[in-house]
Motif scaffolding. Structure first.
Motif, PDB file in Angstrom:
ATOM      1  N   GLY A 138     -22.257 -23.646  18.736  1.00 34.53           N
ATOM      2  CA  GLY A 138     -23.707 -24.091  18.685  1.00 34.53           C
ATOM      3  C   GLY A 138     -24.918 -23.129  19.242  1.00 34.53           C
ATOM      4  N   VAL A 139     -25.830 -23.584  19.522  1.00 30.72           N
ATOM      5  CA  VAL A 139     -26.816 -23.023  20.200  1.00 30.72           C
ATOM      6  C   VAL A 139     -27.325 -23.634  21.582  1.00 30.72           C
ATOM      7  N   ARG A 140     -27.958 -22.915  22.309  1.00 32.27           N
ATOM      8  CA  ARG A 140     -28.674 -23.449  23.582  1.00 32.27           C
ATOM      9  C   ARG A 140     -29.618 -24.442  23.059  1.00 32.27           C
ATOM     10  N   ASP A 141     -29.920 -25.440  23.969  1.00 35.00           N
ATOM     11  CA  ASP A 141     -31.134 -26.463  23.741  1.00 35.00           C
ATOM     12  C   ASP A 141     -32.541 -25.762  23.598  1.00 35.00           C
ATOM     13  N   PRO A 142     -32.736 -24.595  24.182  1.00 37.08           N
ATOM     14  CA  PRO A 142     -34.009 -24.113  24.360  1.00 37.08           C
ATOM     15  C   PRO A 142     -34.413 -23.517  22.748  1.00 37.08           C
ATOM     16  N   PHE A 143     -33.383 -23.176  21.951  1.00 37.22           N
ATOM     17  CA  PHE A 143     -33.771 -22.612  20.612  1.00 37.22           C
ATOM     18  C   PHE A 143     -33.911 -23.890  19.930  1.00 37.22           C
ATOM     19  N   LEU A 144     -33.225 -25.129  19.806  1.00 37.73           N
ATOM     20  CA  LEU A 144     -33.459 -26.221  19.357  1.00 37.73           C
ATOM     21  C   LEU A 144     -34.975 -26.918  19.587  1.00 37.73           C
ATOM     22  N   GLU A 145     -35.393 -26.704  20.889  1.00 36.59           N
ATOM     23  CA  GLU A 145     -36.584 -27.121  21.205  1.00 36.59           C
ATOM     24  C   GLU A 145     -37.623 -26.406  20.366  1.00 36.59           C
ATOM     25  N   VAL A 146     -37.536 -25.276  20.334  1.00 41.42           N
ATOM     26  CA  VAL A 146     -38.461 -24.254  19.594  1.00 41.42           C
ATOM     27  C   VAL A 146     -38.496 -24.830  17.981  1.00 41.42           C
ATOM     28  N   GLY A 147     -37.228 -25.116  17.372  1.00 48.16           N
ATOM     29  CA  GLY A 147     -36.982 -25.601  16.038  1.00 48.16           C
ATOM     30  C   GLY A 147     -37.830 -26.928  15.896  1.00 48.16           C
ATOM     31  N   LYS A 148     -37.771 -27.832  16.808  1.00 49.74           N
ATOM     32  CA  LYS A 148     -38.589 -29.115  16.881  1.00 49.74           C
ATOM     33  C   LYS A 148     -39.818 -28.992  16.916  1.00 49.74           C
ATOM     34  N   SER A 149     -40.313 -28.093  17.428  1.00 48.69           N
ATOM     35  CA  SER A 149     -41.782 -27.951  17.759  1.00 48.69           C
ATOM     36  C   SER A 149     -42.544 -28.004  16.212  1.00 48.69           C
ATOM     37  N   THR A 150     -43.752 -28.416  16.111  1.00 51.21           N
ATOM     38  CA  THR A 150     -44.475 -28.472  14.960  1.00 51.21           C
ATOM     39  C   THR A 150     -45.568 -27.366  14.881  1.00 51.21           C
ATOM     40  N   GLU A 151     -45.847 -26.655  16.278  1.00 48.84           N
ATOM     41  CA  GLU A 151     -46.810 -25.679  16.297  1.00 48.84           C
ATOM     42  C   GLU A 151     -46.089 -24.367  15.908  1.00 48.84           C
ATOM     43  N   ARG A 152     -46.378 -23.903  14.966  1.00 46.47           N
ATOM     44  CA  ARG A 152     -45.923 -22.284  14.642  1.00 46.47           C
ATOM     45  C   ARG A 152     -46.813 -21.511  14.484  1.00 46.47           C
ATOM     46  N   ASP A 153     -46.953 -20.142  15.126  1.00 46.91           N
ATOM     47  CA  ASP A 153     -47.880 -19.092  15.257  1.00 46.91           C
ATOM     48  C   ASP A 153     -47.136 -17.805  15.055  1.00 46.91           C
TER      49      ASP A 153
END
Length: 244
Positions: A5-20
């Motif tokens: 699996g991956v660390r939670d910080p990676f998943l938090e980025v993936g959940k974010s709707t703000e993409r730049d």
């Protein structure tokens, strides 16, 4: 290999709707030819021949072949838009890149690929047995030939990644990894090698993320099953000795 699996910080980025996404293509890994650079360079050369465009990419990492790889980007016109950062980075910080390109086919389950998917990026990878686990994720673009590589790259450049679904997020998490571990232990095919499983695979997972493993509600059940299997084998060996 799928027990990962991956660390939670990676998943938090993936959940974010703000993409730049200010940058398109990149790769993170050791700068050694066998990590996929030996396969990526020919793909990029062909991309240049077919499109007339030198693909812009940034490569992050260091390694024994760093100088040779850097020199190759200076010699070849097709590689002039490659930037070798030559430094180790925390992958989770590279949120402004949209697409990971990983040409390696020598790893059982590439962590950098899993992390990029978890951050909601596109991933361009070769259609190979080592990458079949990634078929379940919608943002993974597979290629089987040089022409398909071009198609995958152009698709990534002109589209935006899909938002990750709940099922995809679960599959990327350590909770999902532990569920796959439990399923593997419970299959009939694994009964004969539970001893090796306990001493090798399970030990490896505990070393990687012991806190995640121990918090899984099925962990105690796994260990009870392993213990019963070992006790059964010990009793059988004792009986065989006593009767010979």
């Amino acid at each position: 290999a799928n027990v990962h699996g991956v660390r939670d910080p990676f998943l938090e980025v993936g959940k974010s709707t703000e993409r730049d996404y200010s940058h398109d293509f990149y790769f993170v890994g050791k700068l050694v030819w066998q990590k996929g650079y030996n396969r990526l360079v020919p793909l990029l050369k062909n991309y240049y021949r077919q499109t007339g465009e030198a693909l812009s990419m940034e490569w992050f990492g260091s390694g024994d072949d760093a100088n040779a790889i850097y020199e190759s980007t200076q010699r070849e016109v097709a590689l002039h838009n490659i930037i070798c950062r030559g430094q180790a980075v925390d992958h989770v910080e590279l949120t402004n890149f949209k697409t990971l390109v990983n040409a390696s086919d020598s790893e059982g389950l590439a962590t950098v690929t899993l992390e990029a998917i978890a951050m909601g990026k596109f991933v361009v990878i070769v259609d190979h047995a080592c990458n079949h686990f990634f078929r379940q994720f919608s943002n993974v673009l597979f290629y089987r030939s040089q022409s398909e590589f071009i198609g995958a790259v152009q698709h990534a450049a002109s589209h935006q990644p899909n938002p990750l679904t709940d099922a995809e997020l679960e599959g990327l998490s350590w909770s999902g990894a532990m569920s796959r571990l439990v399923d593997a232990v419970r299959t009939n095919q694994t009964r004969g090698w539970l001893d090796n499983f306990a001493s090798n695979a399970l030990a490896r997972v505990m070393k990687i993320s012991s806190s995640k493993l121990f918090s899984n509600p099925d962990y105690a059940e796994i260990m009870d099953e392993v213990k019963r299997e070992r006790e059964g084998r010990a009793s059988l060996r004792s009986y065989q000795v006593a009767t010979t």
